[in-house]
Motif scaffolding. Structure first.
Motif, PDB file in Angstrom:
ATOM      1  N   GLY A 149     -59.283  15.524 -30.001  1.00 50.95           N
ATOM      2  CA  GLY A 149     -58.887  16.538 -30.970  1.00 50.95           C
ATOM      3  C   GLY A 149     -58.495  15.905 -32.281  1.00 50.95           C
ATOM      4  O   GLY A 149     -58.461  14.682 -32.432  1.00 50.95           O
ATOM      5  N   ASN A 150     -58.202  16.760 -33.257  1.00 55.03           N
ATOM      6  CA  ASN A 150     -57.782  16.283 -34.564  1.00 55.03           C
ATOM      7  C   ASN A 150     -56.269  16.183 -34.683  1.00 55.03           C
ATOM      8  O   ASN A 150     -55.758  15.729 -35.701  1.00 55.03           O
ATOM      9  N   ASP A 151     -55.550  16.619 -33.642  1.00 55.53           N
ATOM     10  CA  ASP A 151     -54.087  16.648 -33.666  1.00 55.53           C
ATOM     11  C   ASP A 151     -53.548  15.665 -32.638  1.00 55.53           C
ATOM     12  O   ASP A 151     -53.744  15.843 -31.434  1.00 55.53           O
ATOM     13  N   ILE A 152     -52.861  14.621 -33.098  1.00 55.25           N
ATOM     14  CA  ILE A 152     -52.344  13.593 -32.187  1.00 55.25           C
ATOM     15  C   ILE A 152     -51.290  14.163 -31.255  1.00 55.25           C
ATOM     16  O   ILE A 152     -51.106  13.676 -30.128  1.00 55.25           O
ATOM     17  N   ASP A 153     -50.591  15.229 -31.663  1.00 56.39           N
ATOM     18  CA  ASP A 153     -49.560  15.823 -30.807  1.00 56.39           C
ATOM     19  C   ASP A 153     -50.150  16.317 -29.490  1.00 56.39           C
ATOM     20  O   ASP A 153     -49.507  16.226 -28.444  1.00 56.39           O
ATOM     21  N   SER A 154     -51.378  16.845 -29.538  1.00 62.58           N
ATOM     22  CA  SER A 154     -51.995  17.349 -28.308  1.00 62.58           C
ATOM     23  C   SER A 154     -52.286  16.214 -27.339  1.00 62.58           C
ATOM     24  O   SER A 154     -52.202  16.388 -26.120  1.00 62.58           O
ATOM     25  N   VAL A 155     -52.596  15.033 -27.872  1.00 67.47           N
ATOM     26  CA  VAL A 155     -52.847  13.865 -27.022  1.00 67.47           C
ATOM     27  C   VAL A 155     -51.537  13.386 -26.396  1.00 67.47           C
ATOM     28  O   VAL A 155     -51.483  13.075 -25.206  1.00 67.47           O
ATOM     29  N   ASP A 189     -49.025   3.306 -22.281  1.00 63.02           N
ATOM     30  CA  ASP A 189     -50.177   4.104 -22.699  1.00 63.02           C
ATOM     31  C   ASP A 189     -50.325   4.164 -24.216  1.00 63.02           C
ATOM     32  O   ASP A 189     -51.277   4.772 -24.714  1.00 63.02           O
ATOM     33  N   GLY A 190     -49.387   3.555 -24.953  1.00 65.59           N
ATOM     34  CA  GLY A 190     -49.472   3.533 -26.407  1.00 65.59           C
ATOM     35  C   GLY A 190     -48.875   4.731 -27.104  1.00 65.59           C
ATOM     36  O   GLY A 190     -49.006   4.866 -28.322  1.00 65.59           O
ATOM     37  N   VAL A 191     -48.190   5.595 -26.361  1.00 65.87           N
ATOM     38  CA  VAL A 191     -47.647   6.821 -26.959  1.00 65.87           C
ATOM     39  C   VAL A 191     -46.701   6.512 -28.111  1.00 65.87           C
ATOM     40  O   VAL A 191     -46.759   7.143 -29.175  1.00 65.87           O
ATOM     41  N   PHE A 192     -45.830   5.509 -27.933  1.00 64.93           N
ATOM     42  CA  PHE A 192     -44.773   5.289 -28.919  1.00 64.93           C
ATOM     43  C   PHE A 192     -45.228   4.450 -30.113  1.00 64.93           C
ATOM     44  O   PHE A 192     -44.417   4.104 -30.976  1.00 64.93           O
ATOM     45  N   ALA A 193     -46.536   4.135 -30.157  1.00 57.88           N
ATOM     46  CA  ALA A 193     -47.090   3.533 -31.365  1.00 57.88           C
ATOM     47  C   ALA A 193     -47.363   4.591 -32.420  1.00 57.88           C
ATOM     48  O   ALA A 193     -47.608   4.287 -33.586  1.00 57.88           O
ATOM     49  N   VAL A 194     -47.316   5.846 -32.005  1.00 54.14           N
ATOM     50  CA  VAL A 194     -47.572   6.975 -32.906  1.00 54.14           C
ATOM     51  C   VAL A 194     -46.276   7.375 -33.606  1.00 54.14           C
ATOM     52  O   VAL A 194     -45.233   7.529 -32.965  1.00 54.14           O
ATOM     53  N   ARG A 195     -46.340   7.534 -34.900  1.00 51.55           N
ATOM     54  CA  ARG A 195     -45.152   7.915 -35.672  1.00 51.55           C
ATOM     55  C   ARG A 195     -44.606   9.259 -35.197  1.00 51.55           C
ATOM     56  O   ARG A 195     -45.349  10.228 -35.059  1.00 51.55           O
ATOM     57  N   GLY A 196     -43.315   9.307 -34.929  1.00 49.02           N
ATOM     58  CA  GLY A 196     -42.679  10.548 -34.511  1.00 49.02           C
ATOM     59  C   GLY A 196     -42.850  10.886 -33.042  1.00 49.02           C
ATOM     60  O   GLY A 196     -42.410  11.944 -32.592  1.00 49.02           O
ATOM     61  N   ALA A 197     -43.497   9.982 -32.267  1.00 54.76           N
ATOM     62  CA  ALA A 197     -43.763  10.288 -30.859  1.00 54.76           C
ATOM     63  C   ALA A 197     -42.500  10.493 -30.031  1.00 54.76           C
ATOM     64  O   ALA A 197     -42.483  11.390 -29.179  1.00 54.76           O
ATOM     65  N   ILE A 207     -35.480  17.383 -23.773  1.00 55.34           N
ATOM     66  CA  ILE A 207     -34.279  16.567 -23.953  1.00 55.34           C
ATOM     67  C   ILE A 207     -34.100  16.304 -25.446  1.00 55.34           C
ATOM     68  O   ILE A 207     -34.948  16.666 -26.261  1.00 55.34           O
ATOM     69  N   SER A 208     -33.001  15.655 -25.802  1.00 63.04           N
ATOM     70  CA  SER A 208     -32.746  15.367 -27.202  1.00 63.04           C
ATOM     71  C   SER A 208     -33.511  14.119 -27.643  1.00 63.04           C
ATOM     72  O   SER A 208     -33.919  13.294 -26.833  1.00 63.04           O
ATOM     73  N   ARG A 209     -33.693  13.976 -28.957  1.00 61.75           N
ATOM     74  CA  ARG A 209     -34.331  12.782 -29.510  1.00 61.75           C
ATOM     75  C   ARG A 209     -33.514  11.538 -29.167  1.00 61.75           C
ATOM     76  O   ARG A 209     -34.072  10.481 -28.861  1.00 61.75           O
ATOM     77  N   ALA A 210     -32.176  11.669 -29.220  1.00 65.61           N
ATOM     78  CA  ALA A 210     -31.317  10.523 -28.909  1.00 65.61           C
ATOM     79  C   ALA A 210     -31.545  10.055 -27.479  1.00 65.61           C
ATOM     80  O   ALA A 210     -31.592   8.851 -27.205  1.00 65.61           O
ATOM     81  N   SER A 211     -31.698  11.002 -26.561  1.00 64.23           N
ATOM     82  CA  SER A 211     -31.956  10.644 -25.168  1.00 64.23           C
ATOM     83  C   SER A 211     -33.302   9.950 -25.022  1.00 64.23           C
ATOM     84  O   SER A 211     -33.438   8.970 -24.289  1.00 64.23           O
ATOM     85  N   ALA A 212     -34.310  10.440 -25.741  1.00 61.77           N
ATOM     86  CA  ALA A 212     -35.638   9.832 -25.664  1.00 61.77           C
ATOM     87  C   ALA A 212     -35.594   8.396 -26.150  1.00 61.77           C
ATOM     88  O   ALA A 212     -36.156   7.487 -25.508  1.00 61.77           O
ATOM     89  N   TYR A 213     -34.930   8.152 -27.276  1.00 67.97           N
ATOM     90  CA  TYR A 213     -34.814   6.786 -27.790  1.00 67.97           C
ATOM     91  C   TYR A 213     -34.036   5.904 -26.817  1.00 67.97           C
ATOM     92  O   TYR A 213     -34.352   4.723 -26.631  1.00 67.97           O
ATOM     93  N   SER A 214     -33.014   6.469 -26.183  1.00 70.25           N
ATOM     94  CA  SER A 214     -32.212   5.705 -25.233  1.00 70.25           C
ATOM     95  C   SER A 214     -33.036   5.298 -24.013  1.00 70.25           C
ATOM     96  O   SER A 214     -33.013   4.144 -23.586  1.00 70.25           O
ATOM     97  N   TYR A 215     -33.785   6.245 -23.465  1.00 71.33           N
ATOM     98  CA  TYR A 215     -34.620   5.933 -22.300  1.00 71.33           C
ATOM     99  C   TYR A 215     -35.704   4.917 -22.649  1.00 71.33           C
ATOM    100  O   TYR A 215     -36.022   4.031 -21.855  1.00 71.33           O
ATOM    101  N   LEU A 216     -36.273   5.039 -23.846  1.00 71.60           N
ATOM    102  CA  LEU A 216     -37.307   4.092 -24.259  1.00 71.60           C
ATOM    103  C   LEU A 216     -36.736   2.678 -24.366  1.00 71.60           C
ATOM    104  O   LEU A 216     -37.345   1.715 -23.889  1.00 71.60           O
ATOM    105  N   ALA A 217     -35.564   2.563 -24.979  1.00 74.39           N
ATOM    106  CA  ALA A 217     -34.933   1.243 -25.109  1.00 74.39           C
ATOM    107  C   ALA A 217     -34.608   0.654 -23.744  1.00 74.39           C
ATOM    108  O   ALA A 217     -34.840  -0.545 -23.488  1.00 74.39           O
ATOM    109  N   GLN A 218     -34.079   1.474 -22.846  1.00 71.18           N
ATOM    110  CA  GLN A 218     -33.750   0.988 -21.505  1.00 71.18           C
ATOM    111  C   GLN A 218     -35.004   0.589 -20.735  1.00 71.18           C
ATOM    112  O   GLN A 218     -35.018  -0.422 -20.015  1.00 71.18           O
ATOM    113  N   ALA A 219     -36.082   1.360 -20.888  1.00 66.75           N
ATOM    114  CA  ALA A 219     -37.329   1.046 -20.188  1.00 66.75           C
ATOM    115  C   ALA A 219     -37.892  -0.279 -20.675  1.00 66.75           C
ATOM    116  O   ALA A 219     -38.383  -1.089 -19.885  1.00 66.75           O
TER     117      ALA A 219
END
Length: 244
Positions: A149-155, A189-197, A207-219
């Motif tokens: 698609g033309n929209d990265i959000d859908s991916v 899978d490269g998801v977090f290479a996308v700006r705003g992912a 969940i909140s953005r803060a939680s997402a960043y926290s889980y990513l850092a812990q992972a």
């Protein structure tokens, strides 16, 4: 020490030249193979709109469109990425597509893009199935669905949904280790290479953005060190009392 801006500029000019040279190549391949062929040039330096040249129309994308889950996986491997040849996927509209993805490298070996050839083999597969049925041979042909698609959000949404389906349970039913594994797989899978992912993933998971960043850092930390019994990371609490 001054940054090597001259070297960076030379590298950028080299990569730009390779990208520009591949536009006519894409047109030539598509014209040679016909209407069932699509050739796409991707620039990984702009993953949210990586399609910089496209010839033919198989996946329905246009210039400025996004990469698929396949492309994001290649992007995630960085300079270790390898070509993926002759793989088969299915579009959300039901087309059967045979593809090859060839990574683009500059003279320093840096991966910065890809040249992709997509062939619509739906009619070929249907004819093969008919012949097999007439001959009394039934061969199952199951292939994964890929989001073009033309929209990265859908991916990003498709990748998040796929990871959740692995657990067959909603996010709030997963324990901490399962949540970290989910974020680790999305990262691979490269998801977090996308700006705003991270924000998009947070919205998809509820969940909140803060939680997402926290889980990513812990992972990411978990992949570099095996925690001992005293190294447990305390659960993150949202201001509204949500435990995530």
């Amino acid at each position: 020490m001054r940054p090597d801006t001259e070297g960076d500029g030379q590298r950028t000019r080299e990569q730009d030249a390779i990208i520009a040279a591949l536009g006519p190549v894409a047109d030539g391949i598509a014209a040679t193979l016909g209407s069932f062929c699509e050739v796409v040039v991707h620039d990984f330096r702009r993953p949210e709109r990586s399609v910089v040249a496209i010839a033919g129309s198989v996946t329905g994308r246009s210039v400025g469109g996004s990469m698929s889950e396949i492309g994001m996986g290649v992007l995630a491997r960085g300079d270790e990425a390898e070509d993926r040849l002759n793989y088969v996927t299915r579009t959300s509209g039901g087309k059967l597509v045979k593809s090859s993805t060839m990574v683009l490298r500059d003279s320093a070996g840096t991966v910065f893009g890809a040249l992709c050839v997509n062939l619509d083999i739906t009619a070929v597969q249907q004819a093969g199935s008919l012949i097999g049925e007439l001959a009394g041979v039934q061969a199952p042909f199951g292939v994964p669905t890929t989001t073009f698609g033309n929209d990265i959000d859908s991916v990003v949404d498709a990748l998040v949904d796929t990871e959740q389906l692995r657990h067959s349970r909603p996010w709030n039913a997963l324990d901490r280790e399962e949540r970290l594994r989910l974020f680790a797989r999305l990262d691979a899978d490269g998801v977090f290479a996308v700006r705003g992912a991270p924000g998009r993933v947070a919205e998809r998971l509820g969940i909140s953005r803060a939680s997402a960043y926290s889980y990513l850092a812990q992972a990411r930390n978990a992949t570099t060190a095996e925690p001992g019994p005293d190294d447990a990371v305390p659960a993150h609490h949202e201001p509204n009392g949500e435990r995530t």
